[in-house]
Design an enzyme around this catalytic site. Structure first.
Site, mmCIF file in Angstrom:
data_model
loop_
_atom_site.group_PDB
_atom_site.id
_atom_site.type_symbol
_atom_site.label_atom_id
_atom_site.label_comp_id
_atom_site.label_asym_id
_atom_site.label_seq_id
_atom_site.Cartn_x
_atom_site.Cartn_y
_atom_site.Cartn_z
ATOM 1 N N PRO A 9 0.782 -1.226 0.000
ATOM 2 C CA PRO A 9 0.000 0.000 0.000
ATOM 3 C C PRO A 9 0.820 1.285 0.000
ATOM 4 C CG PRO A 9 -0.200 -1.169 2.098
ATOM 5 C CD PRO A 9 0.486 -2.091 1.145
ATOM 6 N N ASN A 10 0.300 2.232 -0.714
ATOM 7 C CA ASN A 10 0.841 3.603 -0.818
ATOM 8 C C ASN A 10 2.091 3.710 -1.675
ATOM 9 O OD1 ASN A 10 -1.183 4.905 0.777
ATOM 10 N ND2 ASN A 10 -0.287 3.874 2.548
ATOM 11 N N ARG A 17 5.302 11.007 -2.327
ATOM 12 C CA ARG A 17 5.198 10.636 -0.913
ATOM 13 C C ARG A 17 6.559 10.753 -0.242
ATOM 14 N NH1 ARG A 17 4.648 4.415 1.209
ATOM 15 N NH2 ARG A 17 4.435 4.919 3.413
ATOM 16 N N TYR A 22 11.635 8.318 0.637
ATOM 17 C CA TYR A 22 11.463 7.291 -0.389
ATOM 18 C C TYR A 22 12.053 7.657 -1.747
ATOM 19 C CZ TYR A 22 8.266 5.446 3.104
ATOM 20 O OH TYR A 22 7.736 4.958 4.272
ATOM 21 N N ASN A 73 7.564 -5.984 -1.140
ATOM 22 C CA ASN A 73 7.643 -4.835 -0.235
ATOM 23 C C ASN A 73 6.246 -4.698 0.362
ATOM 24 O OD1 ASN A 73 7.748 -2.466 1.139
ATOM 25 N ND2 ASN A 73 8.788 -1.308 -0.465
ATOM 26 N N ALA A 76 3.328 -0.816 4.752
ATOM 27 C CA ALA A 76 2.886 -0.768 6.158
ATOM 28 C C ALA A 76 2.436 -2.142 6.667
ATOM 29 C CB ALA A 76 1.772 0.258 6.321
ATOM 30 N N HIS A 79 4.459 -4.454 9.167
ATOM 31 C CA HIS A 79 4.546 -4.311 10.608
ATOM 32 C C HIS A 79 3.416 -4.997 11.365
ATOM 33 C CE1 HIS A 79 7.501 -1.582 9.116
ATOM 34 N NE2 HIS A 79 6.596 -0.796 8.571
ATOM 35 N N ASP A 86 1.057 -15.375 6.900
ATOM 36 C CA ASP A 86 0.529 -16.744 6.806
ATOM 37 C C ASP A 86 0.429 -17.203 5.353
ATOM 38 O OD1 ASP A 86 0.337 -17.079 9.516
ATOM 39 O OD2 ASP A 86 -1.846 -16.888 9.611
ATOM 40 N N GLU A 97 12.048 -10.121 1.350
ATOM 41 C CA GLU A 97 11.393 -8.872 1.777
ATOM 42 C C GLU A 97 12.275 -7.686 1.396
ATOM 43 O OE1 GLU A 97 10.798 -8.849 6.005
ATOM 44 O OE2 GLU A 97 10.271 -6.716 6.039
ATOM 45 N N HIS A 99 12.593 -3.198 1.312
ATOM 46 C CA HIS A 99 12.118 -1.864 1.696
ATOM 47 C C HIS A 99 13.025 -0.820 1.072
ATOM 48 C CE1 HIS A 99 9.354 -3.559 4.556
ATOM 49 N NE2 HIS A 99 10.325 -4.385 4.909
ATOM 50 N N LEU A 100 12.409 0.263 0.638
ATOM 51 C CA LEU A 100 13.192 1.384 0.111
ATOM 52 C C LEU A 100 13.986 2.045 1.238
ATOM 53 C CD1 LEU A 100 10.266 2.729 -2.037
ATOM 54 C CD2 LEU A 100 12.425 1.906 -2.986
ATOM 55 N N SER A 101 13.318 2.250 2.371
ATOM 56 C CA SER A 101 13.958 2.915 3.512
ATOM 57 C C SER A 101 14.538 1.869 4.456
ATOM 58 C CB SER A 101 12.933 3.785 4.244
ATOM 59 O OG SER A 101 11.933 2.969 4.841
ATOM 60 N N ARG A 106 13.984 3.751 11.743
ATOM 61 C CA ARG A 106 12.853 4.690 11.707
ATOM 62 C C ARG A 106 12.021 4.560 12.997
ATOM 63 N NH1 ARG A 106 9.858 4.570 6.191
ATOM 64 N NH2 ARG A 106 8.978 6.457 7.146
ATOM 65 N N ARG A 110 7.982 0.743 12.984
ATOM 66 C CA ARG A 110 8.498 0.242 11.701
ATOM 67 C C ARG A 110 9.666 -0.728 11.883
ATOM 68 N NH1 ARG A 110 6.019 3.560 7.779
ATOM 69 N NH2 ARG A 110 5.655 5.639 8.592
HETATM 70 C C1 DQA Z 1 8.401 0.784 3.331
HETATM 71 C C2 DQA Z 1 8.559 1.061 4.840
HETATM 72 C C3 DQA Z 1 7.228 0.932 5.544
HETATM 73 O O1 DQA Z 1 7.369 1.189 6.942
HETATM 74 C C4 DQA Z 1 6.220 1.918 4.985
HETATM 75 O O2 DQA Z 1 4.959 1.739 5.595
HETATM 76 C C5 DQA Z 1 6.126 1.859 3.500
HETATM 77 C C6 DQA Z 1 7.326 1.673 2.713
HETATM 78 C C7 DQA Z 1 9.708 1.024 2.556
HETATM 79 O O3 DQA Z 1 9.782 0.583 1.415
HETATM 80 O O4 DQA Z 1 10.632 1.656 3.075
HETATM 81 O O5 DQA Z 1 5.045 2.058 2.937
HETATM 82 O O6 DQA Z 1 8.034 -0.571 3.162
#
Ligand code: DQA
Length: 143
Positions: A9-10, A17, A22, A73, A76, A79, A86, A97, A99-101, A106, A110
């Protein structure tokens, strides 16, 4: 080798954003980079973005017969989604897995990933290169 890539999401908002976290690149540019990197490794990719937990589980299920590995990825959902955890566990597709950040540096919420225990590796904090390193990692698993 076939790899399913799922952005949670997002991540459709990349570019507008929190660019200080990011980056300025859009989802389209990230996906172009993923496809280019995969092509260089002779990996076929299917790439999806979803804002919905149930849809992510449906994508995992629908593509599990095709995919040799999953790069996710979970955004959110990382977490707190025991449902996605599952699904990865149940489908037994080797998962990585990303993540960009750097989620370990953080906010406290997170720093926890409920997805990590069902993944072979986690790449974080390197922007698009987190995904490229995950592709390299998957390529090493190739028979
Ligand atoms: C994220 C880190 C997550 O905490 C956050 O909710 C995201 C992006 C990342 O790619 O750094 O939406 O997964």
């Amino acid at each position: 080798m076939n790899i399913l890539v799922i952005h949670g999401p997002n991540l459709h908002l990349l570019g507008r954003r929190r660019p200080e976290i990011y980056g300025k690149g859009t989802l389209a540019s990230l996906n172009a980079g993923i496809k280019e990197h995969a092509a260089g490794l002779k990996i076929k990719v299917r790439v999806f973005q979803s804002n919905s937990e149930g849809e992510i589980i449906d994508l995992l299920t629908a593509n599990s017969a095709w995919a040799d590995a999953l790069i996710i990825n979970p955004a959110a959902y990382t977490h707190y989604s025991y449902a996605i955890r599952d699904a990865i566990d149940a489908l037994e597709t080797p998962a990585v897995e990303v993540h960009l950040s750097d989620i370990s540096k953080r906010e406290p919420f997170r720093r926890i990933s409920v997805i990590k225990p069902v993944c072979l590796a986690q790449f974080k904090g390197e922007g698009p290169a987190s995904y490229f390193k995950a592709l390299d990692f998957c390529a090493l698993m190739r028979k």
